[in-house]
Motif scaffolding. Structure first.
Motif, PDB file in Angstrom:
ATOM      1  N   ILE A  91     -57.766   0.123 -42.276  1.00  0.00           N
ATOM      2  CA  ILE A  91     -57.019  -0.609 -43.294  1.00  0.00           C
ATOM      3  C   ILE A  91     -57.687  -1.954 -43.551  1.00  0.00           C
ATOM      4  CG2 ILE A  91     -54.817  -1.742 -43.785  1.00  0.00           C
ATOM      5  CD1 ILE A  91     -53.505   0.542 -42.136  1.00  0.00           C
ATOM      6  N   THR A  92     -57.910  -2.262 -44.840  1.00  0.00           N
ATOM      7  CA  THR A  92     -58.626  -3.476 -45.214  1.00  0.00           C
ATOM      8  C   THR A  92     -57.809  -4.441 -46.071  1.00  0.00           C
ATOM      9  OG1 THR A  92     -59.613  -2.252 -47.064  1.00  0.00           O
ATOM     10  CG2 THR A  92     -60.905  -2.413 -45.034  1.00  0.00           C
ATOM     11  N   GLU A  93     -56.672  -3.997 -46.601  1.00  0.00           N
ATOM     12  CA  GLU A  93     -55.800  -4.883 -47.376  1.00  0.00           C
ATOM     13  C   GLU A  93     -54.405  -4.284 -47.395  1.00  0.00           C
ATOM     14  OE1 GLU A  93     -57.064  -7.098 -51.202  1.00  0.00           O
ATOM     15  OE2 GLU A  93     -55.702  -5.508 -51.910  1.00  0.00           O
ATOM     16  N   ILE A  94     -53.420  -5.169 -47.394  1.00  0.00           N
ATOM     17  CA  ILE A  94     -52.026  -4.736 -47.273  1.00  0.00           C
ATOM     18  C   ILE A  94     -51.185  -5.481 -48.300  1.00  0.00           C
ATOM     19  CG2 ILE A  94     -50.039  -4.600 -45.725  1.00  0.00           C
ATOM     20  CD1 ILE A  94     -52.579  -5.189 -43.565  1.00  0.00           C
ATOM     21  N   THR A  95     -50.390  -4.747 -49.060  1.00  0.00           N
ATOM     22  CA  THR A  95     -49.422  -5.344 -49.982  1.00  0.00           C
ATOM     23  C   THR A  95     -48.032  -5.133 -49.407  1.00  0.00           C
ATOM     24  OG1 THR A  95     -50.843  -4.867 -51.880  1.00  0.00           O
ATOM     25  CG2 THR A  95     -48.529  -5.340 -52.340  1.00  0.00           C
ATOM     26  N   VAL A  96     -47.313  -6.226 -49.183  1.00  0.00           N
ATOM     27  CA  VAL A  96     -46.003  -6.129 -48.547  1.00  0.00           C
ATOM     28  C   VAL A  96     -44.911  -6.656 -49.464  1.00  0.00           C
ATOM     29  CG1 VAL A  96     -46.903  -6.270 -46.207  1.00  0.00           C
ATOM     30  CG2 VAL A  96     -46.275  -8.384 -47.389  1.00  0.00           C
ATOM     31  N   VAL A 129     -50.088 -10.040 -50.893  1.00  0.00           N
ATOM     32  CA  VAL A 129     -51.271  -9.227 -50.613  1.00  0.00           C
ATOM     33  C   VAL A 129     -52.093  -9.972 -49.568  1.00  0.00           C
ATOM     34  CG1 VAL A 129     -53.320  -8.125 -51.575  1.00  0.00           C
ATOM     35  CG2 VAL A 129     -51.251  -8.363 -52.988  1.00  0.00           C
ATOM     36  N   VAL A 130     -52.377  -9.309 -48.458  1.00  0.00           N
ATOM     37  CA  VAL A 130     -53.066  -9.978 -47.357  1.00  0.00           C
ATOM     38  C   VAL A 130     -54.154  -9.084 -46.787  1.00  0.00           C
ATOM     39  CG1 VAL A 130     -50.979 -11.236 -46.730  1.00  0.00           C
ATOM     40  CG2 VAL A 130     -51.509  -9.112 -45.544  1.00  0.00           C
ATOM     41  N   GLN A 131     -55.139  -9.718 -46.173  1.00  0.00           N
ATOM     42  CA  GLN A 131     -56.108  -8.972 -45.379  1.00  0.00           C
ATOM     43  C   GLN A 131     -55.518  -8.697 -44.001  1.00  0.00           C
ATOM     44  OE1 GLN A 131     -59.590 -11.606 -45.750  1.00  0.00           O
ATOM     45  NE2 GLN A 131     -60.534 -10.046 -47.058  1.00  0.00           N
TER      46      GLN A 131
END
Length: 456
Positions: free
Chosen positions: A204-209, A106-108
């Protein structure tokens, strides 16, 4: 109170920039000749709540919002328009979580691609999407354009790895779409919709990869030199027809090789005009078979010299040269970068058409390519201040787009539509499909404040 005063009141000190010298570095990306305007302010938020608050102020005043990552884009997608608020995500650069058990991170959005990859590797994990700009480009920007890279021929592009997103809507609501689980089919795929939307549907404010286990470093490399660009294209088509899925298959032509040599003195032009680099990361006998097949395809296509590399350092240096090609060419003058993708069997014909276009418009066109998946990057080079050459270059750019569509391809494989590919997008999709896109945009951004003028 002016809208800018309201932004300052809504956000902590130092978030809103209006000084001309500070704002200047945020007004455009790396797309040559793409138009840009003068923003009213640049905002550098540090949280989703701050993004929500700034969007609400902008929505109230119908001020355009232009989201921005690192500014490494090549289509004008992050270019400012007059009176807009540029929202730079550079300060939202935290790796929030790496879950080794679930194989996710999980990243900004401001996290740099290579920084994420390095942190994942410490836990034996790998984030595959690797655009050439990975040392500088951010995950948020990669998501905005659905970026690809060298290994996407085998491992796919950014959308294949995005599990979930946190985003702020055009009305200032913080939402979450997607999932953290291995499966999930609830509702429409809104997460997939936002990937590649170039800031036109939400911020987009946060991304789960999704992550994969780290690969064995012992990739096998095949190096081939060709006298002719189309011959190299034939080798690519043969590899595809053979059923081989390499972990990389990259093409670099003589213009790029010469530019890198002039800059870094690597001796690349001594062996031939076009360099083709193939790699296999398959284990054991399967990897051996893939390398043997690629070598045979290179030779059958007419390689002047082809060999299986036994020197890992040398092989890595050749792939580094491929990444250096674009900045090396930039030293020669303005570079207008193309990003078309065609079926792999059509790569030789597309390369031949690019050469014909260069002759027709008396324009120097260099070529690098993620050749293994048909993603070509013709680089149109002009001299500074030569307006006639610029006009010819723009005509060549349009011709390449038209040829890609004619061969059943697409006008952008990974750079996005932005400003430069709007005509091509319309030609590729047609009126009915464009209307569907516009209906989605209207539903999610009824006031039209999110990155207006881009894509459509």
């Amino acid at each position: 109170m002016t809208p800018i005063d309201e932004l300052r009141a809504a956000l902590p000190d130092g978030r809103v920039l209006t000084e001309a010298d500070l704002v200047a570095r945020y007004v455009h990306d790396e797309a040559e000749w793409a138009s840009y305007g003068q923003p009213a302010a640049v905002v550098r938020p540090r949280s989703a709540d701050e993004v929500r608050d700034l969007v609400r102020v902008c929505a109230k005043h119908r001020m355009p919002i232009v989201p921005r990552g690192a500014g490494t884009g090549l289509s004008g997608g992050a270019n400012a328009i007059d009176g807009c608020v540029v929202v730079s995500m550079e300060a939202m650069a935290a790796i929030v979580e790496i879950d080794a058990a679930e194989h996710l991170a999980v990243v900004q959005p401001g996290v740099v691609n290579d920084d994420l990859r390095a942190e994942c590797l410490k836990q034996g994990l790998w984030y595959p999407p690797d655009p050439a700009s990975s040392p500088w480009s951010t995950i948020g920007g990669n998501v905005a354009t659905n970026a690809g890279g060298v290994c996407c021929v085998k491992y796919g592009v950014t959308r294949d790895y995005v599990l979930a997103l946190e985003a702020v809507t055009a009305t200032g609501e913080v939402i979450r779409v997607g999932r953290r689980t291995a499966k999930g089919v609830v509702g429409y795929d809104l997460c997939g919709l936002l990937v590649g939307s170039e800031g036109t549907l939400a911020v987009i404010t946060e991304i789960t990869v999704r992550l994969l286990p780290a690969r064995d470093d012992a990739e096998r490399t095949v190096v081939g030199y060709f006298d002719d660009l189309v011959q190299a294209g034939e080798a690519v088509a043969k590899v595809s027809a053979e059923g081989v899925v390499p972990s990389a298959l990259e093409l670099v032509d003589r213009h790029c090789l010469r530019a890198v040599d002039d800059w870094r003195h690597m001796g690349l032009t001594e062996e031939g005009n076009v360099l083709l680099l193939g790699r296999s990361d398959a284990p054991g006998d399967a990897g051996e078979a893939e390398v043997d097949a690629m070598l045979r395809c290179f030779q059958e296509a007419g390689a002047s010299w082809a060999v299986r590399s036994t020197d890992a350092v040398e092989a890595d240096a050749l792939f580094s040269a491929r990444r250096l090609a674009y900045p090396a060419l930039e030293r020669l003058g303005p570079v207008l970068t193309e990003d078309v993708c065609v079926p792999r069997r059509k790569v030789p014909e597309m390369l031949a058409r690019i050469q014909a276009t260069a002759r027709e418009f008396d324009t120097q066109i260099a070529n690098i390519a993620h050749a293994g998946d048909g993603n070509l990057h013709p680089l149109i080079i002009t001299q500074p201040g030569d307006e006639q050459a610029k006009n010819r270059a723009l005509k060549a750019f349009d011709q390449i787009v038209d040829d890609a569509i004619a061969l059943g391809g697409t006008v952008t494989g990974e750079h996005g539509v932005g400003l430069l590919k709007r005509r091509g997008m319309a030609a590729e999709l047609g009126a009915a499909v464009l209307d569907m896109h516009r209906a989605i945009k209207k539903a999610l951004d009824p006031a039209g404040i999110l990155n207006p003028g881009k894509v459509f």
